[in-house]
Enzyme design. Structure first.
Site, mmCIF file in Angstrom:
data_model
loop_
_atom_site.group_PDB
_atom_site.id
_atom_site.type_symbol
_atom_site.label_atom_id
_atom_site.label_comp_id
_atom_site.label_asym_id
_atom_site.label_seq_id
_atom_site.Cartn_x
_atom_site.Cartn_y
_atom_site.Cartn_z
ATOM 1 N N ALA A 48 39.021 -19.580 6.234
ATOM 2 C CA ALA A 48 38.084 -20.460 5.529
ATOM 3 C C ALA A 48 36.989 -19.624 4.867
ATOM 4 O O ALA A 48 36.604 -19.882 3.726
ATOM 5 C CB ALA A 48 37.482 -21.479 6.488
ATOM 6 N N GLU A 49 36.468 -18.626 5.594
ATOM 7 C CA GLU A 49 35.528 -17.668 5.018
ATOM 8 C C GLU A 49 35.798 -16.271 5.551
ATOM 9 O O GLU A 49 36.249 -16.115 6.699
ATOM 10 C CB GLU A 49 34.067 -18.022 5.323
ATOM 11 N N THR A 50 35.506 -15.289 4.732
ATOM 12 C CA THR A 50 35.477 -13.894 5.159
ATOM 13 C C THR A 50 34.084 -13.365 4.884
ATOM 14 O O THR A 50 33.534 -13.566 3.798
ATOM 15 C CB THR A 50 36.525 -13.054 4.424
#
Length: 276
Positions: A48-50
């Protein structure tokens, strides 16, 4: 750009079950490469996020940016918690140190409290939405016909960084929701937060942001910067929160400090590797 870079995938806001919570990529760099490289890595890791971190002047201070698979975002809770966990676990920062982050949403910090990581985040309250036939029609479609008992929207100049907050009557309605994701993309905001009180006195939520490549987020720390301020008048300044995604996640939300929200949760490192 870096030739070979270590990365970790860390599950944040976990429950007692393995592979719960929200996985985030964490990449620590000496300096920021071009945005296209970071966006490419975020798409490759496909979380979903890095989070991408670069050391600042203080040994426990870092610049921090977050990318979804398709875009950079201004605030992300679970990838910040994952970053703090990895910085301590990898020995990059001494265990027990307070970590500070410089971000697009201002200064953030993380400390340990037993097995919990406590994040200091900005409060992002939602304001009631004036009656609008188009908005409420799209919202009812997005909610598969459910009628919210309260609707608000967070204020931000960038629609992609706004969220609609829809409060439903029961936790069963939140848990059983099958949203129309195309209708969600028509809302005047980047994401949709859905929440309700639980029978045990806590809150339950879900979060959908298909425009950012996130059909449903497993656990969304930043959404609780809006959920906490909404519920504090009814339930108090300390909430136990569950995000009822298929993976599931848990966190504590404290809104007792004016203008700030403290988010607490646990994390586990799930994967480490090299980006070539």
């Amino acid at each position: 750009m870096p030739v070979e870079t270590t990365f970790a995938i860390v599950d944040a806001f976990t429950t007692e079950h393995p592979f719960s919570g929200n996985p985030a990529g964490v990449v620590v760099l000496d300096a920021y490469p071009d945005d296209a490289w970071m966006q490419g890595v975020a798409n490759e890791l496909h979380q979903a996020e890095t989070a991408f971190l670069v050391p600042a002047q203080d040994p426990a201070s870092f610049r921090l940016r977050w990318f979804t698979p398709v875009a950079e975002v201004a605030l992300c809770g679970h990838a910040t918690l994952a970053s703090a966990h990895w910085l301590w676990e990898s020995g990059t920062v001494p265990d027990g140190s307070t970590i500070t982050f410089t971000t697009a949403s201002g200064p953030l910090s993380a400390v340990r409290d037993g097995d919990q990581v406590v994040l200091d985040f900005p409060s992002v309250p939602a304001e009631p939405v004036p009656p609008s036939a188009d908005l409420h029609a799209d919202l009812r479609t997005a909610l598969d016909g459910a009628v919210p008992v309260w609707t608000g929207i967070t204020s931000n100049d960038d629609p992609g960084e706004r969220n609609v907050l829809a409060v439903l009557e029961t936790e069963a309605a939140v848990r059983g929701l099958a949203p129309d994701l195309q209708a969600v993309t028509r809302l005047p905001a980047g994401g949709l937060i859905v929440t309700a009180k639980t029978r045990t006195g806590g809150v339950v939520s879900r979060y959908f942001a298909p425009a950012y490549g996130i059909p449903e987020d497993p656990v969304t720390g930043s959404a609780h910067c809006t959920i906490g301020p909404y519920w504090q008048d009814q339930l108090g300044t300390t909430l136990l929160a569950e995000q009822a995604s298929p993976r599931g996640g848990a966190l504590r939300v404290d809104t007792g400090t004016a203008g700030r929200v403290h988010l607490s949760g646990t994390a586990r490192t799930a994967v480490t590797g090299l980006i070539h």
